[in-house]
Design an enzyme around this catalytic site. Structure first.
Site, mmCIF file in Angstrom:
data_model
loop_
_atom_site.group_PDB
_atom_site.id
_atom_site.type_symbol
_atom_site.label_atom_id
_atom_site.label_comp_id
_atom_site.label_asym_id
_atom_site.label_seq_id
_atom_site.Cartn_x
_atom_site.Cartn_y
_atom_site.Cartn_z
ATOM 1 C CG LEU A 35 3.468 -3.414 12.904
ATOM 2 C CD1 LEU A 35 4.134 -3.377 14.276
ATOM 3 C CD2 LEU A 35 1.938 -3.436 13.077
ATOM 4 C CG ASP A 53 8.495 -5.545 3.912
ATOM 5 O OD1 ASP A 53 8.428 -4.329 4.145
ATOM 6 O OD2 ASP A 53 8.224 -6.046 2.783
ATOM 7 C CB ILE A 54 5.106 -9.462 1.775
ATOM 8 C CG1 ILE A 54 4.824 -8.073 1.204
ATOM 9 C CG2 ILE A 54 4.002 -9.920 2.714
ATOM 10 C CD1 ILE A 54 3.645 -8.039 0.251
ATOM 11 C CB SER A 119 -9.120 -1.854 -5.138
ATOM 12 O OG SER A 119 -9.672 -0.578 -5.219
ATOM 13 C CE1 TYR A 143 -4.548 0.230 -3.421
ATOM 14 C CE2 TYR A 143 -6.509 1.307 -4.293
ATOM 15 C CZ TYR A 143 -5.924 0.347 -3.482
ATOM 16 O OH TYR A 143 -6.718 -0.495 -2.745
ATOM 17 C CE LYS A 147 -4.690 -3.338 -3.698
ATOM 18 N NZ LYS A 147 -4.437 -4.319 -2.655
ATOM 19 C CG ASN A 172 -15.098 3.796 -1.264
ATOM 20 O OD1 ASN A 172 -15.033 3.325 -2.404
ATOM 21 N ND2 ASN A 172 -14.559 4.936 -0.940
ATOM 22 C CG ASP A 286 -10.854 10.946 -6.295
ATOM 23 O OD1 ASP A 286 -10.559 9.826 -5.865
ATOM 24 O OD2 ASP A 286 -10.883 11.980 -5.589
HETATM 25 N N1 LIG Z 1 -10.030 0.406 2.845
HETATM 26 C C1 LIG Z 1 -10.681 0.290 1.693
HETATM 27 O O1 LIG Z 1 -11.725 0.911 1.478
HETATM 28 C C2 LIG Z 1 -10.167 -0.652 0.618
HETATM 29 C C3 LIG Z 1 -10.868 -0.732 -0.605
HETATM 30 C C4 LIG Z 1 -10.388 -1.617 -1.591
HETATM 31 C C5 LIG Z 1 -9.277 -2.395 -1.355
HETATM 32 N N2 LIG Z 1 -8.617 -2.270 -0.161
HETATM 33 C C6 LIG Z 1 -7.419 -3.120 0.055
HETATM 34 O O2 LIG Z 1 -7.584 -3.831 1.272
HETATM 35 C C7 LIG Z 1 -6.320 -4.024 1.898
HETATM 36 C C8 LIG Z 1 -6.360 -3.508 3.326
HETATM 37 O O3 LIG Z 1 -6.718 -2.131 3.340
HETATM 38 P P1 LIG Z 1 -6.807 -1.316 4.703
HETATM 39 O O4 LIG Z 1 -7.728 -0.173 4.478
HETATM 40 O O5 LIG Z 1 -7.041 -2.241 5.825
HETATM 41 O O6 LIG Z 1 -5.320 -0.710 4.767
HETATM 42 P P2 LIG Z 1 -4.281 -0.704 5.972
HETATM 43 O O7 LIG Z 1 -3.192 0.230 5.538
HETATM 44 O O8 LIG Z 1 -4.972 -0.411 7.255
HETATM 45 O O9 LIG Z 1 -3.744 -2.206 5.990
HETATM 46 C C9 LIG Z 1 -2.689 -2.667 5.176
HETATM 47 C C10 LIG Z 1 -1.738 -3.443 6.073
HETATM 48 O O10 LIG Z 1 -0.697 -4.023 5.284
HETATM 49 C C11 LIG Z 1 0.541 -3.832 5.953
HETATM 50 N N3 LIG Z 1 1.592 -3.843 4.926
HETATM 51 C C12 LIG Z 1 1.731 -3.012 3.863
HETATM 52 N N4 LIG Z 1 2.813 -3.339 3.147
HETATM 53 C C13 LIG Z 1 3.370 -4.426 3.756
HETATM 54 C C14 LIG Z 1 4.497 -5.220 3.477
HETATM 55 N N5 LIG Z 1 5.316 -4.957 2.449
HETATM 56 N N6 LIG Z 1 4.772 -6.260 4.297
HETATM 57 C C15 LIG Z 1 3.975 -6.541 5.365
HETATM 58 N N7 LIG Z 1 2.904 -5.807 5.677
HETATM 59 C C16 LIG Z 1 2.598 -4.746 4.877
HETATM 60 C C17 LIG Z 1 0.399 -2.501 6.666
HETATM 61 O O11 LIG Z 1 1.300 -2.318 7.739
HETATM 62 C C18 LIG Z 1 -1.065 -2.563 7.112
HETATM 63 O O12 LIG Z 1 -1.176 -3.159 8.397
HETATM 64 C C19 LIG Z 1 -5.289 -3.312 1.017
HETATM 65 O O13 LIG Z 1 -4.721 -4.257 0.147
HETATM 66 C C20 LIG Z 1 -6.133 -2.330 0.225
HETATM 67 O O14 LIG Z 1 -5.558 -2.019 -1.001
HETATM 68 C C21 LIG Z 1 -9.027 -1.429 0.824
#
Ligand SMILES: NC(=O)c1ccc[n+]([C@@H]2O[C@H](COP(=O)([O-])OP(=O)(O)OC[C@H]3O[C@@H](n4cnc5c(N)ncnc54)[C@H](O)[C@@H]3O)[C@@H](O)[C@H]2O)c1
Length: 325
Positions: A35, A53-54, A119, A143, A147, A172, A286
């Protein structure tokens, strides 16, 4: 017996949408999330939830012993490009070290299939668009670096332990679930569409970071993909890995790009009001343009996006309105 799927980051934006679709498809779902950026309101009531936590290997081991996990979907990560530049150690610890813990717990418990949320950030400044999976990996943000590094770890685990993976490189993400129950909540919000919708609703200005890029109107171009389309690719991914397939890296996008200014205009139409904006300096990390080539997703997963940019903005707006009630 229905397959049991473990999702890390399942209380986050994209994770919650994947959980929702898995449950609709009758999978048993186990969610692990600390969370840190997730939200309690996004925890699906029909999933088993562990606030873990992982980085906590002992807890991960315990969870693997308690369930018979068929496939892991690994989304847990920190994902702000800006923050990653300021706190690189925090990002490597969470996204790479934490992920390695998960891989170790998996192989120790004979779980050998994983879908990883990668990503478009792994590509950096594109040498050509649309970007296919053979494009060089050259991230320009910490970031993106985390990845790309984790993808290398996955390849290593495949070689050493026969762990099979799909690394899905999302472009995105946008929009919310079909019933608008699970949508984007990031605090602070850094993603373009929810930022515009939030700020414009309060008659506040949206910042455009750079209008001097080599693009049609000088602002950055991105490929926006609906979160439900992303979720569907994961269902197909589970089936793909279930058929003894090889590990792969696969783009998820729409093959179409929209500039920041175009997105502002589209949001303005949905909101039926003008959106005020101001130009600010470029942000570090960016790339000017990111558009996916998605032939590999079609070929290997028989996946194609179904929803348009209009669906994305409309469903994001419906979710925003629900949030503010
Ligand atoms: N949103 C985008 O456009 C996008 C694009 C490319 C990749 N991603 C990848 O998709 C995934 C999800 O993105 P999102 O936008 O839903 O982000 P988000 O922040 O809403 O979700 C990430 C979740 O991981 C949990 N988390 C983070 N570190 C943790 C840990 N150490 N242990 C347990 N839980 C942990 C967070 O609490 C959160 O609920 C991410 O890996 C992100 O890099 C997202």
């Amino acid at each position: 017996m229905n397959k049991e799927i473990l999702i890390t980051g399942g209380a986050g934006y994209i994770g919650a949408n994947i959980v929702d679709l898995l449950i609709k498809k009758k999978y048993k779902v186990v969610v692990i999330d600390n969370l840190s950026t997730g939200n309690k309101s996004l925890i699906h009531p029909d999933a088993i939830f562990y606030n873990v936590d992982i980085s906590d290997k002992a807890k991960l081991e315990e969870i693997f012993r308690m369930h018979i996990i068929d496939t892991v979907i690994h989304l847990a990560a920190l994902s702000s490009v800006g923050e990653s530049a300021k706190k690189p150690k925090k990002y490597f610890k969470n996204n790479v070290k934490g992920g390695l813990n998960l891989l170790e717990a998996m192989v120790e418990n004979e779980c050998k299939k994983i879908i990883f949320s990668s990503s478009a950030a792994v590509y950096g400044n594109p040498q050509y668009v649309p970007i296919n999976e053979d494009h060089p990996i050259n991230p320009i943000s910490i970031y993106g670096e985390t990845k790309a590094t984790f993808e290398e770890k996955l390849k290593l685990f495949d070689k050493q332990h026969d762990l099979k993976f799909l690394s899905l490189r999302y472009f995105n993400a946008g929009g919310s679930s079909d019933d608008n129950r699970f949508g984007e909540i990031h605090i602070p919000e850094t993603h373009l569409i929810p930022s515009i919708l939030k700020l414009a609703a309060k008659n506040r200005e949206i910042s455009i970071f750079g209008d001097d890029y080599d693009t049609k109107d000088g602002t950055c171009i991105r490929d926006y993909i609906h979160v439900v389309d992303i979720a569907e690719a994961h269902i197909l991914g589970i089936e793909y890995l279930g058929n003894n397939a090889q590990s792969e890296m696969i783009n998820l996008g729409t093959e179409k790009g929209y500039s920041v200014k175009e997105i502002i205009n589209l949001c303005s139409k949905t909101l039926e009001k003008s959106v005020k904006s101001k130009i600010e300096p470029r942000r570090k990390g960016d790339p000017p343009i990111l558009i996916a080539s998605c032939g590999k997703a079609k070929k290997l997963l028989n996946w194609e996006h179904k929803k348009t940019i209009h669906h994305i903005i409309e469903s994001a707006w419906k979710f925003e309105q629900k949030l503010s009630i």
